[in-house]
Each structure stands twice: as structure tokens, then as C-alpha cells.
Scaffold this active site. Structure first.
Site, PDB file in Angstrom:
ATOM      1  N   ASP A   1       0.840  -1.200   0.000  1.00  0.00           N
ATOM      2  CA  ASP A   1       0.000   0.000   0.000  1.00  0.00           C
ATOM      3  C   ASP A   1       0.874   1.249   0.000  1.00  0.00           C
ATOM      4  O   ASP A   1       0.570   2.239  -0.652  1.00  0.00           O
ATOM      5  CB  ASP A   1      -0.901   0.029   1.235  1.00  0.00           C
ATOM      6  CG  ASP A   1      -1.953  -1.060   1.177  1.00  0.00           C
ATOM      7  OD1 ASP A   1      -1.943  -1.834   0.197  1.00  0.00           O
ATOM      8  OD2 ASP A   1      -2.766  -1.147   2.115  1.00  0.00           O
ATOM      9  N   ALA A   2       1.971   1.177   0.759  1.00  0.00           N
ATOM     10  CA  ALA A   2       2.842   2.345   0.867  1.00  0.00           C
ATOM     11  C   ALA A   2       3.448   2.695  -0.498  1.00  0.00           C
ATOM     12  O   ALA A   2       3.498   3.856  -0.883  1.00  0.00           O
ATOM     13  CB  ALA A   2       3.952   2.079   1.873  1.00  0.00           C
TER      14      ALA A   2
ATOM     15  N   LYS B   1     -27.092 -14.090 -11.146  1.00  0.00           N
ATOM     16  CA  LYS B   1     -27.891 -12.878 -11.333  1.00  0.00           C
ATOM     17  C   LYS B   1     -27.632 -11.982 -10.131  1.00  0.00           C
ATOM     18  O   LYS B   1     -28.140 -12.220  -9.034  1.00  0.00           O
ATOM     19  CB  LYS B   1     -29.374 -13.214 -11.469  1.00  0.00           C
ATOM     20  CG  LYS B   1     -30.208 -11.984 -11.780  1.00  0.00           C
ATOM     21  CD  LYS B   1     -31.597 -12.367 -12.249  1.00  0.00           C
ATOM     22  CE  LYS B   1     -32.361 -11.171 -12.776  1.00  0.00           C
ATOM     23  NZ  LYS B   1     -32.627 -10.157 -11.760  1.00  0.00           N
TER      24      LYS B   1
ATOM     25  N   CYS C   1     -23.919  -3.610  34.862  1.00  0.00           N
ATOM     26  CA  CYS C   1     -25.052  -4.236  34.187  1.00  0.00           C
ATOM     27  C   CYS C   1     -24.653  -5.643  33.727  1.00  0.00           C
ATOM     28  O   CYS C   1     -23.697  -5.807  32.969  1.00  0.00           O
ATOM     29  CB  CYS C   1     -25.469  -3.392  32.980  1.00  0.00           C
ATOM     30  SG  CYS C   1     -26.783  -4.135  32.015  1.00  0.00           S
TER      31      CYS C   1
END
Ligand code: IVH
Length: 670
Positions: free
Chosen positions: A36-37, A120, A434
Site C-alpha cells: 500500500d505504501a 444474477k 449491568c
């Protein structure tokens, strides 16, 4: 001077070619050749040169995908050849009738007809016009004759080439047809993000694609994860195709994504069999398909068959069972998530939808529930897309009797009774202890993609929390066999299995551990970004806001959420306990590879044309513990056959070796 300019022009052109090529590797083939770099570097270099020489910018430059100004309305576009629609059938007998009709019409009752089968795609049909290889117009199908000109939106889709990709000189004119769609996983992410912001959500991937492609501002379209499969051509000046198969291969060769599920058959019975095969795979695909399209392969025969009332006589859509069903809402309940979010959930009269019985469907949040006006007792349309949680799409208001009851979100947490706060459209329980949140947090911690503690199922976790045997995820590691044996239906063997799984899970990867912590807004992807950017938990814990937002893809909201998480006293306790328990992690995914030796002892042979390079295929097989051989023998477990597979495929068939295609191979190792 002129010479210098010419040299720059040439250089820019070469750069563009390179970038187009790497785009194609990355987006179309999903097989990048550079990092990517490196890609970013090339792109940046081009941007800089173009800003220095703006007169050299061309519309097909990879920098020009997004850039156009918002429109006030779309223009219309007349298709030079009408875009047809398909007759659809769902019964086998209708498919056989179709085959018979075709033969009869052609007067070859006894002869062979070759069919091409394509999935499809449940998206939107588009036409792309390329002049001398450069994308000039992109339009919707519209009524088949006239569509809308949405060129600037279609340009933003990375799998739509701005320029045809070929060594041969491009055709003066080429019209490419295909389907724009949104991958199911991306649709889910988009909907979650829209929901969290209190914006209107989409009912399904198709609506999301439709809504995204018809935005007046191309920047909005660019931010939506759209994709494109090509399946046909309109005009193609200077090119004669003799079969649909040739068309598909041509499109693939000039840089379009063509479905890997396309097949050729000589008998309608094979088409019918393939319909079953694709149907069975439907849930594994990351895009929605609503059936297969069966086309007569020969273009000459297609022309002889012609069309009747806007549908070709040479093709048919053979649909799958619907993903939508009607059912009744028996009740609406509230589920408390790991971050305390209260989600309204419709409890349904159980209904089978494409092979799965659905008895609950999400209503996302209060705003969505109001928008759709869902009431207890209503008859609703429920839709299931891939493995996405089923959802209530709409209410059939005409079926109301007056006895339906409106639902009100509770103003206290239904589980722990704590107060709730409203954050945009989300109602959240703020109870620190909770038990619903705790259960969900621990379930997440133990889940497959987090620490993957096998055998520690929901029921066990719920009991552990209810009996106050654990007060956070780290407590799991201090459980003894005696503790576990106190649980309902827990035998010695299961208890030992859980202890073994806990022990095994203590050795994990950094990314998995971060993911397991359950930091708000930090999913699997962000967790692996963090793992790549920080040395260890200690440095992540000490990261500043600036450190975090300096990582591309990490925005202010995520950064704040990470900081908040590490500020909590309970986090400190959790991390200390995890350390005391001996939880350790590696930076790389070594552990993952080890535990996923799913191809152990299996021998593969690759043959024919497949889209990934052979070395890549070999690497994947070996990564999962398998072996690649060059010839087929009785000991071969799988032959992966691509286009134009020859003698090896024959030999495999003769020896009864299992033959799979590339798509199936990819599914195996996903
Ligand atoms: S061919 C014969 N091929 O289905 C010309 N259509 O009802 C008709 N579609 O509007 C189109 N996948 O949106 C063709 N592989 C495929 C397709 C496909 C999806 C859609 C397309 C079209 C509709 C036809």
C-alpha cells in the site's frame, strides 16, 4: 523546453499506466503486487506532477475519480441499443420449457445447445461507454431505452476502469454492461454507521447501492463501498464476438471484474444442477444474488432467436427462493449489547426464509422503529441477506386490525434497572455493573474472532455471570474445575475441555487481544491497525490522542473512545488480571496460522487458468498446512481447475479426484 515538456508528459503517462495496473491488481484481482505504501507513493508522485502541470491532467487519470462538482439533477442518456430485461422463472419445469422452446424455435430439437450460466447479481444494471479506451459516459438502465447519466458517480467505483486495460489498441467505441452492487459486509458496516449517526438506514444491499449511485454529490458516492461486475456488451466497434463466453473473457481481459461463478454447459440438466450448487453457496458470497441467468452461448443463435417484448428469447433468469417473507410481530423486546446500547428486537412468528428459520429480527434503534412504525401484532416483511441479522423491512399497514400495540423504549435498562441516556438515536444503559453488558462483553472476548475460547458457549457464560463466578473477562482464567462442575449440565469432560481451551487461548496475537478487549468502535480491522502501530499493550495504553489520530484510518471518535477505555479503573484491573493469568501475545499472526492448519495432509493440484499466480496459490495451501503437487494421482485430494483446464482435469475425473474451482478454493481458505 518543448522537449522537456514532452518528457514530463511521457513520464506522467507511464506513471498513470502503472497506477492503473496496480489498481487493477488490487481492486479487480484482489492480488496486489506492491505494498500500500508503494502504491501511495506512486499516487502522490502523480498528484504532485499534475498539480505542477495542470494542463497535462486528463480525465482518465487515476487522480480524477472524484473531483466533479455536485449536480443539481442528472441528465438523461439514450442507450444506442436497448437494455433488455429478463423473463424470470423459479420452477425447474419452466427451465426445461425454456430449453425446449429454444430448440424448437431454432429447429434443432435433437441437437446441442450450449448455455452460459452467470449469477444474477442483485444490484442495478449500468452501461459504460468507452471511446478509444477511455470511459466517457456511465448511465443507468432506466426504462431500457433512456437512462440517467451518472458518469461522475460511476467513475468513483474502483472496479470500473477509467481506461481500458489492454496491449492492443483500444476499440474506437465499446459499450460495457454490468451490475453495480454493494458487498453485503460493506452494506452492514454502512448501515451500522448510518444508524449510529441517526441517519436513515437502507433496507438491503440493493437499496443501499441504488441510494449511493444516485447521489448528486459524487463525493458521497465515492465514500460508499460500491462494486461492479461486467456481464455484457452493447456496441463494440471493430470487434466481432461469436459467443457470450468470449464476451465475458474479453471483458475480464480488458480489466473488468467478471464473476468467477460463470460456467458453460451443454445440457439443461447441468444448468439445473448448477443452479442448486450456486444456491447452496449463496450465503457464503459477499454479494447478493437472486438467481442465475441462463444465456444461449452462440451470438448467432441469439440473433436468430431475437427478442419479444423487451426480453430476449435466448436468455432467462432462473431465480432462487425469495429472501423476504411475511410474518407477524408477536412482541418487541429490548436487547442490551456489550456497550450498553438498547436494541429493539422484533419477536416473530417463526418463518423459514431461504432455508433458515427466522424468529427474531432487528429493528436497530428507536428512530428506525418509529420511521417504519412497527407495532406489536403487525404483519411485516422480513428480509435476510447473507449472514446479516434479519431485519424488518416494512409493515403491511393494510393488514392492521386496530389491535396492534405501539412499543415504547424503556427509560431504564430492562436488565439492571440503571438509567439510560440517549446518544443520538441510541439509547444506552449507563449501569457500570449491568450484567447484560458483562455477559455480552465476555461473549465477545471468547468469540471466534477474538480469543476463540472453544466450548465456552453463551449458556456457560450466562451462568458464570449470574452466579457471580466472574466479574470480568479475565476472571475466566482463574476458574477451576470445581467451579465449572457447579454449572448445569457440566460434566468432567466438558469442564476439562473448557479449561484446556482457556489455557490455549492465553497465547494469542496482539490484534486478537486488542479486539477481545471490546473497546467501543474498535472492531477487528481497527484492532489490527493498532497492533501494527504499537509495540505492546503498554505503549497502546500510554498512547496520546495525537499518537492515535496519526494512524491513517483512525479518526477522532475512535481515538477518544480508546483513550476513554484506558482511563477506566476497571480496564486497569482487567489488564492487570490478564497479565497475572499469564496471557501473552505475539505481534504477528503466527498463532493463527498454527491453529488453522485446516489443510493438514491435503494435496492440491492446480490446473488451467486461475486468477491468482501459482506461487500465491502454493503459499496459501502451505500456510494452511497443505501441499501442492504438479501432477494428479490417486493421492491427490483436490484439483483446482480454472479456465481451459486440460489433461490434468481429465485425469482427475478418471481417478475420481475431487475437482473444485477457484471460488471454492478461496472459500476453503477464507
Ligand atoms: S443480462 C439479456 N446478465 O437482471 C439482457 N442481467 O432482468 C438482460 N442482471 O436489468 C441483462 N445479473 O440488472 C444479465 N449476469 C447478468 C445479470 C443481469 C443481473 C440484472 C440486470 C438486468 C436484469 C434483467
Amino acid at each position: 523546453m518543448e522537449e522537456e515538456k514532452e518528457a514530463v508528459k511521457q513520464y506522467i503517462e507511464d506513471l498513470r499506466k502503472k497506477i492503473h495496473y496496480h489498481n487493477y491488481r488490487y481492486y479487480v484481482l484482489d492480488e496486489p503486487e506492491i505494498s500500500d505504501a508503494e502504491y501511495d507513493r506512486l499516487f502522490k508522485e502523480l498528484e504532485e506532477l499534475e498539480s505542477k502541470y495542470p494542463e497535462l491532467i486528463t480525465p482518465d487519470s487515476p487522480t480524477q475519480r472524484v473531483g466533479a462538482k455536485p449536480l443539481t439533477e442528472f441528465g438523461t442518456y439514450e442507450h444506442s441499443i436497448p437494455m433488455l430485461s429478463l423473463n424470470s422463472v423459479s420452477d425447474v419445469s419452466d427451465v426445461r420449457d425454456f430449453d425446449e422452446r429454444v430448440r424448437k424455435f431454432l429447429g434443432i430439437e435433437g441437437g446441442k445447445i450450449e448455455y452460459v450460466v452467470e449469477p444474477k447479481i442483485d444490484g442495478l444494471a449500468m452501461e459504460l461507454v468507452y471511446e478509444n479506451g477511455v470511459l466517457s459516459v456511465g448511465s443507468t438502465r432506466g426504462d431500457g431505452t433512456t437512462g440517467e447519466d451518472i458518469t461522475q458517480n460511476l467513475r468513483t467505483i474502483k472496479t470500473i476502469p477509467l481506461r481500458i486495460f489492454s496491449d492492443a489498441p483500444p476499440l474506437p467505441l465499446l459499450e460495457v454492461r454490468g451490475e453495480v452492487f454493494m458487498p453485503v459486509s460493506k452494506f452492514k458496516e454502512l448501515n451500522d454507521a448510518l444508524g449510529a449517526r441517526g441517519e436513515k438506514m437502507f433496507a438491503n444491499p440493493r437499496n443501499a447501492a441504488a441510494g449511493s449511485v444516485r447521489q448528486l454529490d459524487p463525493k458521497v458516492t465515492a465514500s460508499r463501498p460500491l462494486d461492479f461486475f461486467a456481464y455484457g456488451v452493447g456496441r463494440a466497434e471493430g470487434k466481432e464476438f461469436s459467443t457470450q463466453w468470449e464476451v465475458l473473457n474479453y471483458l475480464r481481459n480488458i480489466g473488468f471484474k467478471v464473476s468467477p461463478l460463470i460456467r458453460r454447459f451443454e445440457h439443461i440438466k447441468d444448468v439445473i444442477e448448477y443452479h442448486e450448487e450456486v444456491k447452496a453457496k449463496r450465503d457464503e458470497l459477499d454479494y447478493e444474488i437472486d438467481g442465475i441467468v441462463v444465456k444461449v452461448n452462440s451470438i448467432e443463435l441469439q440473433e436468430r432467436l431475437g427478442t419479444i417484448s423487451r426480453s430476449p428469447r435466448w436468455a432467462i433468469a432462473y431465480k432462487f427462493p425469495a429472501r423476504e417473507e411475511f410474518t407477524r410481530v408477536k412482541d418487541i423486546v429490548v436487547q442490551v449489547g456489550r456497550t450498553g446500547a438498547l436494541t429493539p428486537v422484533a419477536v416473530l412468528e417463526p418463518v423459514p426464509i431461504a432455508g433458515v428459520t427466522v424468529s427474531r429480527a432487528t429493528l436497530h434503534n428507536e428512530d428506525e422503529l418509529r420511521r417504519k412504525d412497527v407495532r406489536i401484532g403487525d404483519t411485516v416483511v422480513v428480509e435476510r441477506a447473507g449472514d446479516v441479522i434479519p431485519e424488518v423491512v416494512s409493515v403491511i399497514k393494510s393488514k392492521r386490525t386496530g389491535a396492534e400495540k405501539e412499543f415504547k423504549m424503556p427509560d431504564r435498562c430492562p436488565v439492571c434497572g440503571a438509567e439510560v441516556i440517549k446518544e443520538g438515536p441510541i439509547v444506552r444503559c449507563i449501569g457500570v455493573s449491568c450484567v447484560a453488558q458483562l455477559k455480552e462483553r465476555i461473549k465477545h472476548f471468547a468469540s471466534l474472532r477474538a480469543l476463540n475460547i472453544e466450548g465456552l458457549g453463551e449458556k456457560v457464560i450466562e451462568q458464570l455471570v449470574d452466579r457471580k463466578m466472574v466479574s470480568d473477562a479475565a476472571d475466566l482464567f482463574f476458574l477451576t474445575k470445581r467451579d465449572l462442575l457447579k454449572l448445569d449440565r457440566m460434566g468432567d469432560k466438558s469442564a476439562q475441555n473448557i479449561l484446556d481451551a482457556l489455557e490455549k487461548s492465553k497465547h494469542t496475537t496482539f490484534a486478537r487481544l486488542i479486539h477481545a478487549l471490546g473497546i467501543r468502535h474498535v472492531g477487528e480491522h481497527t484492532a489490527s491497525l493498532l497492533a501494527d502501530n504499537f509495540r505492546d499493550l503498554e505503549s497502546l495504553r500510554n498512547a496520546s490522542y495525537e499518537d492515535l489520530v496519526s494512524i491513517p484510518e483512525i479518526g477522532p471518535e475512535v481515538a477518544k473512545s480508546i483513550l476513554l477505555f484506558f482511563e477506566q479503573e476497571s480496564t486497569k484491573e482487567l489488564l492487570d488480571k490478564l497479565e497475572r493469568a499469564g496471557v501473552s501475545y505475539e505481534k504477528k499472526e503466527v498463532a493463527e496460522e498454527e491453529e488453522r492448519k485446516i489443510l493438514e495432509g491435503k494435496t492440491f493440484v492446480f490446473t488451467g487458468r486461475i486468477s491468482m499466480p501459482r506461487e500465491e496459490a502454493k503459499r496459501i495451501v502451505e500456510q494452511f498446512g497443505g501441499r501442492v503437487a504438479s501432477s494428479v494421482s490417486k493421492r491427490t485430494d483436490y484439483v483446482v481447475a480454472g479456465e481451459e483446464a486440460g489433461s490434468k482435469l481429465e485425469r482427475a475425473r478418471k481417478l475420481g479426484v475431487k475437482v473444485i474451482n477457484e471460488e471454492e478454493f478461496r472459500t476453503m481458505v477464507r
